[in-house]
Design a protein around this motif. Structure first.
Motif, PDB file in Angstrom:
ATOM      1  N   LEU A 206       0.826  -1.215   0.000  1.00 16.70           N
ATOM      2  CA  LEU A 206       0.000   0.000   0.000  1.00 16.70           C
ATOM      3  C   LEU A 206       0.856   1.260   0.000  1.00 16.70           C
ATOM      4  O   LEU A 206       0.578   2.219  -0.711  1.00 16.70           O
ATOM      5  N   ASN A 207       1.920   1.243   0.792  1.00 18.27           N
ATOM      6  CA  ASN A 207       2.807   2.406   0.840  1.00 18.27           C
ATOM      7  C   ASN A 207       3.409   2.702  -0.529  1.00 18.27           C
ATOM      8  O   ASN A 207       3.501   3.855  -0.940  1.00 18.27           O
ATOM      9  N   PHE A 210       0.567   4.114  -2.692  1.00 22.06           N
ATOM     10  CA  PHE A 210       0.231   5.509  -2.354  1.00 22.06           C
ATOM     11  C   PHE A 210       1.317   6.463  -2.867  1.00 22.06           C
ATOM     12  O   PHE A 210       1.039   7.535  -3.375  1.00 22.06           O
ATOM     13  N   GLU A 213       1.069   6.814  -6.573  1.00 18.45           N
ATOM     14  CA  GLU A 213      -0.079   7.670  -6.937  1.00 18.45           C
ATOM     15  C   GLU A 213       0.302   9.141  -6.816  1.00 18.45           C
ATOM     16  O   GLU A 213      -0.013   9.956  -7.674  1.00 18.45           O
ATOM     17  N   ARG A 214       1.007   9.464  -5.710  1.00 15.01           N
ATOM     18  CA  ARG A 214       1.425  10.864  -5.529  1.00 15.01           C
ATOM     19  C   ARG A 214       2.373  11.302  -6.640  1.00 15.01           C
ATOM     20  O   ARG A 214       2.380  12.444  -7.054  1.00 15.01           O
ATOM     21  N   ASP A 383      -6.606  -0.527   5.058  1.00 14.09           N
ATOM     22  CA  ASP A 383      -6.509   0.416   3.930  1.00 14.09           C
ATOM     23  C   ASP A 383      -6.652   1.848   4.412  1.00 14.09           C
ATOM     24  O   ASP A 383      -5.849   2.727   4.086  1.00 14.09           O
ATOM     25  N   LYS A 384      -7.694   2.054   5.199  1.00 12.48           N
ATOM     26  CA  LYS A 384      -8.048   3.409   5.626  1.00 12.48           C
ATOM     27  C   LYS A 384      -6.968   3.984   6.557  1.00 12.48           C
ATOM     28  O   LYS A 384      -6.500   5.109   6.373  1.00 12.48           O
ATOM     29  N   LYS A 387      -3.598   4.639   4.776  1.00 12.30           N
ATOM     30  CA  LYS A 387      -3.659   5.835   3.919  1.00 12.30           C
ATOM     31  C   LYS A 387      -3.513   7.094   4.771  1.00 12.30           C
ATOM     32  O   LYS A 387      -2.778   8.021   4.420  1.00 12.30           O
ATOM     33  N   GLU A 388      -4.232   7.074   5.894  1.00 11.48           N
ATOM     34  CA  GLU A 388      -4.168   8.223   6.817  1.00 11.48           C
ATOM     35  C   GLU A 388      -2.732   8.492   7.260  1.00 11.48           C
ATOM     36  O   GLU A 388      -2.252   9.629   7.225  1.00 11.48           O
ATOM     37  N   PHE A 390       0.104   7.326   5.927  1.00 18.03           N
ATOM     38  CA  PHE A 390       0.961   7.662   4.791  1.00 18.03           C
ATOM     39  C   PHE A 390       0.804   9.144   4.426  1.00 18.03           C
ATOM     40  O   PHE A 390       1.795   9.866   4.249  1.00 18.03           O
ATOM     41  N   ASP A 391      -0.438   9.592   4.313  1.00 23.05           N
ATOM     42  CA  ASP A 391      -0.687  10.990   3.908  1.00 23.05           C
ATOM     43  C   ASP A 391      -0.038  11.970   4.880  1.00 23.05           C
ATOM     44  O   ASP A 391       0.551  12.966   4.475  1.00 23.05           O
TER      45      ASP A 391
END
Ligand code: NAD
Length: 427
Positions: A206-207, A210, A213-214, A383-384, A387-388, A390-391
């Protein structure tokens, strides 16, 4: 076991984590009294205990448990069975756990431990007796609301089941079922959680996703190399392959293999089952000199084995544009400096592999509340949460125009500082 990849002297890891901590602490101007507290460990336990071997001889083993900090909640961290385990390693790994649980926003502190053994030299029944005797020796230094171990290198769900059974057996009958959450990473039939097996590797994936994606990069057809094809490495590779990326090199404790056209993750896992857990001589790849592994042509590099693998010796030769740290402490400070100067992205361990401790927290909550969550529930929460976190780290890095490790440490330390400032120091 063949220890193919050398780890640097143990002080290296402790020195690294302290340098990472102090660097971020300087930037946030951490309260000097709190710096003193966070710079040392709360408790360090070294225990020697005897176990009867299959041949009737007694062998004495050495076990470690280091509890770094519990300001945010019970101590949490894995148990490693490896010849390199010693007190310095356990201290470094325990500190990383404190930063990781804090960064992830979990109600946990940090601990780590294990045994200085090469488990491949023992039979399953010997490993069971060693684990049970170690658990007995740890006694109430672990506990479901005090210090909660989990799997790490060379330990797994079976190891956790033995620990659980031993720990519960030492409690009075009326207390036993209250202790199921003394360890996480258990088999599902024994109070384990759906999804815990894949959680760390999934979090690594996931990292990477993410981050890509950025950067507006597609993962399809990206080539990745992987050091360590165990729990973390396997699942990270599994999910990356599903996304269309291609595994082009693997190194484990036995050797290194490569195939620029791609190594099928399922085929390699199936082969290892028949080959004593080793990747050596996998027919659909060729062997590679271990010292050249990190130089392989690729886009993403995932160290998912031991600490201090990417150093000043090899960081200059890495071809990947992104390092995703599945392992704890795989990149030392000098190595990272070289990577960053070369414009290579680094997803730091305390962020990149925190999916494991998040899922451990979900397992602990289910046990505490007598609940059972479906796999989809666990994965959706992961997932949620990932993401939090990571962001937060990515945005902090961007804001400072700095690296993600420093950003992650800053967030983790600030949370601890706030807790200490609110609570004060007894008496
Ligand atoms: P594992 O025992 O399942 O797998 C370890 C892998 O590393 C195996 O492929 C093994 O062959 C390889 N390895 C061991 N010694 C090696 C050596 N000397 N050289 C090269 N490869 C070697 O362990 P794991 O649970 O996958 O843990 C891997 C790393 O991830 C560790 O650094 C661990 O601390 C970290 N980690 C694990 C979890 C988890 O949930 N299991 C969570 C966070 C971080």
């Amino acid at each position: 076991m063949i220890t193919n990849v050398k780890e640097q002297p143990r002080q290296g890891m402790l020195e690294n984590v302290m340098r990472q901590f102090n660097h971020a602490a300087d930037i946030i101007e951490l309260n000097s009294n709190i710096r003193k507290i966070l710079s040392i460990t709360n408790n360090e336990l070294i225990i020697h205990f005897p176990v009867k071997m299959d041949n009737g001889e007694i062998e004495v083993f050495t076990g470690y448990r280091v509890q770094h900090n519990n300001a945010l909640g019970p101590y949490k961290g894995g148990l490693r069975y490896h010849p390199t385990v010693d007190i310095e390693t356990a201290k470094a790994l325990a500190m990383w756990m404190t930063w990781k649980t804090s960064l992830a926003g979990l109600p946990y502190g940090g601990a780590k431990g294990g045994l200085k053994i090469d488990p491949s030299k023992y039979s399953t029944s010997e490993l069971e007796r060693i684990t049970r005797r170690f658990t007995y020796a740890l006694g109430d230094n672990i506990g479901p609301e005090h210090d909660i171990p989990a799997p790490d290198v060379n330990t797994n769900a079976q190891t956790m089941a033995w620990i659980l059974d031993t720990y519960m057996s030492t409690k009075p009958p009326t207390e036993r079922s209250k202790n199921q959450h003394v360890v996480t990473g258990k088999p599902i039939g024994t109070g384990g959680s759906e999804g815990r097996d894949r959680a760390t590797g999934y979090g690594v994936f996931l990292n990477i996703k993410f981050w890509a994606e950025r950067k507006k990069i597609s993962l399809a057809d990206k080539r990745f190399i992987l050091q360590g094809f165990g729990n973390v490495g396997y699942w990270a590779a599994y999910f990356l392959e599903n996304e269309g990326a291609k595994l082009v090199g693997v190194q484990d404790a036995f050797g290194s293999i490569t195939n620029k056209n791609g190594i099928k993750v399922a085929a390699l896992a199936a082969y290892m089952e028949q080959n004593n857990g080793s990747i050596l001589n996998f027919p659909e790849a060729s062997a590679l000199d271990k010292d050249h592994f990190f130089e392989l042509d690729c886009d993403i590099c995932i160290p998912a084995a031991l600490g201090n693998q990417i150093t000043a010796d090899n960081a200059g030769k890495i071809k990947a544009f992104l390092i995703a740290e599945g392992a704890n402490g795989p990149t030392d400070v000098e190595g990272e400096e070289i990577l960053l100067n070369r414009g290579i992205g680094v997803l730091p361990d305390i962020l990149c592999n925190c999916g494991g401790v998040m899922a451990s927290y979900y397992e602990w909550l289910q046990n505490r509340n007598g609940e059972y969550w479906q796999l989809e529930d666990v994965m959706t929460r992961l997932d949620k949460k990932m993401k939090e976190v990571f962001d937060k780290v990515y945005d902090k890095g961007q804001e400072r125009q700095g690296d993600m490790r420093t950003a992650a440490f800053m967030i983790a330390i600030e949370r601890l500082e706030k807790a200490y400032l609110q609570r004060g120091i007894f008496p």
